[in-house]
Motif scaffolding. Sequence first.
Motif, PDB file in Angstrom:
ATOM      1  N   ARG A  30       0.829  -1.206   0.000  1.00  0.00           N
ATOM      2  CA  ARG A  30       0.000   0.000   0.000  1.00  0.00           C
ATOM      3  C   ARG A  30       0.869   1.264   0.000  1.00  0.00           C
ATOM      4  N   ALA A  31       2.155   1.100   0.258  1.00  0.00           N
ATOM      5  CA  ALA A  31       3.042   2.256   0.323  1.00  0.00           C
ATOM      6  C   ALA A  31       3.141   2.927  -1.042  1.00  0.00           C
ATOM      7  N   CYS A  32       3.049   4.254  -1.060  1.00  0.00           N
ATOM      8  CA  CYS A  32       3.131   5.001  -2.313  1.00  0.00           C
ATOM      9  C   CYS A  32       3.454   6.454  -2.005  1.00  0.00           C
ATOM     10  N   GLY A  33       4.244   7.071  -2.873  1.00  0.00           N
ATOM     11  CA  GLY A  33       4.613   8.466  -2.676  1.00  0.00           C
ATOM     12  C   GLY A  33       3.657   9.445  -3.309  1.00  0.00           C
ATOM     13  N   VAL A  34       2.585   8.935  -3.955  1.00  0.00           N
ATOM     14  CA  VAL A  34       1.616   9.798  -4.628  1.00  0.00           C
ATOM     15  C   VAL A  34       0.223   9.474  -4.091  1.00  0.00           C
ATOM     16  N   ALA A  35      -0.560  10.492  -3.782  1.00  0.00           N
ATOM     17  CA  ALA A  35      -1.920  10.297  -3.271  1.00  0.00           C
ATOM     18  C   ALA A  35      -2.914  10.858  -4.282  1.00  0.00           C
ATOM     19  N   CYS A  36      -3.201  10.088  -5.308  1.00  0.00           N
ATOM     20  CA  CYS A  36      -4.055  10.558  -6.408  1.00  0.00           C
ATOM     21  C   CYS A  36      -5.519  10.605  -5.982  1.00  0.00           C
ATOM     22  N   ARG A  37      -6.227  11.621  -6.477  1.00  0.00           N
ATOM     23  CA  ARG A  37      -7.592  11.857  -6.006  1.00  0.00           C
ATOM     24  C   ARG A  37      -8.550  10.729  -6.347  1.00  0.00           C
ATOM     25  N   HIS A  38      -8.302   9.990  -7.428  1.00  0.00           N
ATOM     26  CA  HIS A  38      -9.265   8.995  -7.887  1.00  0.00           C
ATOM     27  C   HIS A  38      -8.884   7.575  -7.492  1.00  0.00           C
ATOM     28  N   CYS A  39      -7.789   7.404  -6.740  1.00  0.00           N
ATOM     29  CA  CYS A  39      -7.280   6.053  -6.472  1.00  0.00           C
ATOM     30  C   CYS A  39      -8.236   5.256  -5.599  1.00  0.00           C
ATOM     31  N   ARG A  40      -8.337   3.940  -5.885  1.00  0.00           N
ATOM     32  CA  ARG A  40      -9.189   3.069  -5.078  1.00  0.00           C
ATOM     33  C   ARG A  40      -8.551   2.798  -3.721  1.00  0.00           C
ATOM     34  N   ALA A  41      -7.229   3.000  -3.577  1.00  0.00           N
ATOM     35  CA  ALA A  41      -6.508   2.647  -2.354  1.00  0.00           C
ATOM     36  C   ALA A  41      -6.184   3.881  -1.535  1.00  0.00           C
ATOM     37  N   ALA A  42      -6.093   3.701  -0.223  1.00  0.00           N
ATOM     38  CA  ALA A  42      -5.641   4.759   0.662  1.00  0.00           C
ATOM     39  C   ALA A  42      -4.134   4.585   0.851  1.00  0.00           C
ATOM     40  N   ALA A  43      -3.377   5.040  -0.138  1.00  0.00           N
ATOM     41  CA  ALA A  43      -1.941   4.808  -0.144  1.00  0.00           C
ATOM     42  C   ALA A  43      -1.262   5.539   1.015  1.00  0.00           C
ATOM     43  N   LEU A  44      -0.208   4.916   1.534  1.00  0.00           N
ATOM     44  CA  LEU A  44       0.527   5.435   2.676  1.00  0.00           C
ATOM     45  C   LEU A  44       1.997   5.556   2.315  1.00  0.00           C
ATOM     46  N   THR A  45       2.753   6.251   3.148  1.00  0.00           N
ATOM     47  CA  THR A  45       4.183   6.405   2.877  1.00  0.00           C
ATOM     48  C   THR A  45       4.983   5.187   3.302  1.00  0.00           C
ATOM     49  N   THR A  46       4.415   4.352   4.157  1.00  0.00           N
ATOM     50  CA  THR A  46       5.098   3.134   4.612  1.00  0.00           C
ATOM     51  C   THR A  46       4.148   1.949   4.485  1.00  0.00           C
ATOM     52  N   PRO A  47       4.687   0.732   4.396  1.00  0.00           N
ATOM     53  CA  PRO A  47       3.827  -0.450   4.278  1.00  0.00           C
ATOM     54  C   PRO A  47       2.927  -0.629   5.497  1.00  0.00           C
ATOM     55  N   LEU A  48       1.766  -1.221   5.265  1.00  0.00           N
ATOM     56  CA  LEU A  48       0.867  -1.554   6.361  1.00  0.00           C
ATOM     57  C   LEU A  48       1.277  -2.874   7.012  1.00  0.00           C
ATOM     58  N   PRO A  49       0.985  -3.040   8.298  1.00  0.00           N
ATOM     59  CA  PRO A  49       1.219  -4.341   8.936  1.00  0.00           C
ATOM     60  C   PRO A  49       0.415  -5.428   8.223  1.00  0.00           C
ATOM     61  N   GLY A  50       0.977  -6.638   8.176  1.00  0.00           N
ATOM     62  CA  GLY A  50       0.272  -7.762   7.575  1.00  0.00           C
ATOM     63  C   GLY A  50       0.549  -7.965   6.113  1.00  0.00           C
ATOM     64  N   GLU A  51       1.425  -7.150   5.522  1.00  0.00           N
ATOM     65  CA  GLU A  51       1.760  -7.292   4.105  1.00  0.00           C
ATOM     66  C   GLU A  51       2.373  -8.669   3.848  1.00  0.00           C
TER      67      GLU A  51
END
Length: 403
Positions: free
Chosen positions: A47-68
């Motif tokens: 889920r980690a991503c450096g871009v937070a696009c307005r239309h994205c289906r995911a709630a991207a974060l700067t770091t990975p989520l637990p459970g990856e």
Amino acid sequence: MTIPTTDRPHGHGNGNGHGNGNGHPGVPVSKVDFAQRPMLVFWETTRACGVACRHCRAAALTTPLPGELDVTEGRDLIDQVAGFGRPYPILVLTGGDCLLRPDLFELVEHAKNLGIPVALSPSVTPALSAEMIERIATSGVRAVSISLDGATAATHEGVRAIEHHFDDTVAAIRALVAAGLDVQINTTVMRENLDELADIAALVQSTGAHVWEVFFLVHVGRGVATNAITPAEHEDVCHFLFDASAYEFIVRTVEAPFFRRVVAARRAGGEAPASATYRALTARLSDQLGAPTRKPSAHTAATRDGKGILFVAYDGEVYPAGFLPLGLGNLRERPLSEIYRDNEVLREIRGTAFEGRCGRCEYADLCGGSRARAFAVDGNPLGEDPACVYEPVAGLAGASLPS
């Protein structure tokens, strides 16, 4: 977020009721039985991503989520994709930003050794450097997709919310093409870029990209707040895309299976709409690209969410597609093939057990409507697609068998 997706040149099933597209001119028949194996498996590697696009289906974060899924679980997932048998599904490593997986190329190597075709869907950030592009090109990756949501910096950066991102994106596309990769440009249709679609098509051609994949919004994730176009405009855009496919790139769509109906009708001699939106788009296309250079090349495989398509989330949860948040089970508890083949909702989707207009439609198998959009309306994955304007012809609904 994707690379080769729902509209592929493989056609429509095996002639046993699971998606043969019979009766539609210009529609090839596939040898792939979508009841037994998907055509595409998307893995949200992080889920980690450096871009937070307005239309994205995911709630991207700067770091990975637990459970990856860790690297061992990732290798097991790849083994399970191979377990579907030949022809192997295409494995699309997406995110978030797949480049933020430190073990990304170990996973690519494992898939390559098994003979599984791999595509990447990275974000345009400083991580997508010249060195990274060279590494991708020499890793065995088949194709890469890059998102471009406007023909101008103002429009694209209004979606991406990063200064200079437009220029960086166009430069990245050109560099990936120059490196010898098959490059797909992904564009999400919104109110903000509707009038720029012809100009985006011109950019697709000028950069040398091979595929233009156009996403039609589904209101999930951050896409809930995005300004979607009307059903009538969806129809106009589909006709425009058919025209655009007569240039030097392939056109496909995501969450717009009614594009196949439009393609089938146009190939059979049907007329384009007379609307002002369509006329403006096609006039601009001619201004930008001149006369068509070939017959339209619009891919129309009769896949849909859960039929030929499968999405594995960062934590191993399996969904019919990235835009359809209906959990089917988890890889940590059930095999991927069992989830795909045996889930009752997927069997109903593959068997065209739809409701409303989609259930009465003679294009039920060729199209089938966006299951994700139907689900977003009222939680019913078998409901009708509210973005489609087509009224079925009484008595012509196509029969199909459960899969």
